[in-house]
Design an enzyme around this catalytic site. Structure first.
Site, short mmCIF file in Angstrom:
data_model
loop_
_atom_site.label_atom_id
_atom_site.label_comp_id
_atom_site.label_asym_id
_atom_site.label_seq_id
_atom_site.Cartn_x
_atom_site.Cartn_y
_atom_site.Cartn_z
N ALA A 1 -5.06 1.81 7.60
CA ALA A 1 -3.68 2.22 7.89
C ALA A 1 -3.59 2.89 9.26
O ALA A 1 -3.92 2.29 10.29
CB ALA A 1 -3.18 3.13 6.77
N ASN B 1 -4.94 9.07 1.92
CA ASN B 1 -5.32 8.20 3.04
C ASN B 1 -5.95 8.98 4.18
O ASN B 1 -7.04 8.65 4.64
CB ASN B 1 -4.08 7.46 3.57
CG ASN B 1 -4.03 6.03 3.10
OD1 ASN B 1 -4.81 5.61 2.27
ND2 ASN B 1 -3.10 5.27 3.64
N ASP C 1 0.81 -1.22 0.00
CA ASP C 1 0.00 0.00 0.00
C ASP C 1 0.84 1.27 0.00
O ASP C 1 0.43 2.30 -0.53
CB ASP C 1 -0.94 0.00 1.20
CG ASP C 1 -2.14 -0.93 0.99
OD1 ASP C 1 -2.32 -1.42 -0.13
OD2 ASP C 1 -2.89 -1.14 1.96
#
Length: 254
Positions: free
Chosen positions: A155, A113, A41
């Site tokens: 994350a 993100n 990622d």
């Protein structure tokens, strides 16, 4: 079909890079029809910032020992061209932040993100948090808070105790980072159209920095964060690895 390959430094990714570029060729990123990422990622996110500027679809292949929530499985027996042609398309929007520093300077940034509001010294931050103009926390105290997209929910958000959200959930998440006050609050799930405003209290005694992508802004005093629907990123996934399967799999990863 013109493909640009991007690979992380991991041995698995580098080996796959050699194999796939020999088989399918390699073109400059500006000339490519597709961007294919080899790694995890982290490598995907780095490529997504380039894709955001170039408006090109991204197909990620997991070639790392770490978890790759945004990645497809690797197979040296399948035809990559067919996978690209059959892939399902998922459109992502990044977070936009407008902020102001103690010196009166303004800045703007993008986070695919998350956007992180974090203490810049050992002192805990004190923040006032408003959602769509309504005060939700008059004096949050802790290491900071982050606002995450569903793509980023696995994350930093998840490591801070925030929930994992499907990529198509139409939500945002605001999550406390080692929060102390208010007691018992850890995160909130917001509609994707929600606008979060953060005011830094005691900014001289408790300075704050803001992280958005690879940009870091120091001495922030206020910030406005929302989903920027004027910018699009297209991620490609194998049809048999649908989004529901991904979110279930991620929650049972050990």
């Amino acid at each position: 079909m013109k493909i640009f390959f991007s690979a992380s430094r991991s041995p698995l990714a580098q080996k796959a890079y050699v194999e796939l570029t020999e088989r399918y060729g390699q073109v400059p990123i500006e000339e490519a029809d597709y961007l294919v990422v080899l790694g995890g990622d982290g490598q995907v996110l780095s490529t997504l910032y380039s894709a955001l500027k170039l408006n090109k679809p991204v197909f990620a292949i997991r070639r790392t020992e770490s978890v790759g929530f945004l990645c497809n499985a690797f197979s040296n027996r399948s035809d990559l061209i067919q996978r690209l042609e059959r892939a399902q398309h998922v459109t992502l929007n990044p977070l936009r932040i407008d902020a102001e520093t103690a010196e009166g300077k303004t800045f703007s940034g993008i986070g695919i993100n998350e956007v992180v509001v974090l203490r810049d010294t050992p002192q805990a931050v004190r923040l006032r948090i408003l959602i769509d103009g309504v005060e939700r926390a008059s004096k949050y105290s802790g290491d900071g808070v982050l606002i995450s997209t569903p793509a980023g929910s696995t994350a930093y958000n998840h490591s801070c105790g925030g929930p994992i959200m499907p990529l198509n959930s139409n939500t945002l998440i605001i999550t406390g980072i080692n929060g102390f006050r208010p007691r018992g609050w850890s995160y909130a799930v917001l509609p994707q159209d929600a606008v979060t405003e953060i005011e830094v209290l005691e900014s001289i005694k408790r300075p704050v920095k803001i992280e958005a992508g690879d940009a870091v802004f120091h001495n922030a005093t206020k910030a406005k964060i929302w989903l920027d629907k004027t910018q699009n990123i297209t991620l490609l996934f194998d049809p048999d690895q649908h989004l529901g399967e991904r979110i279930i799999r991620e929650q049972f990863m050990l």
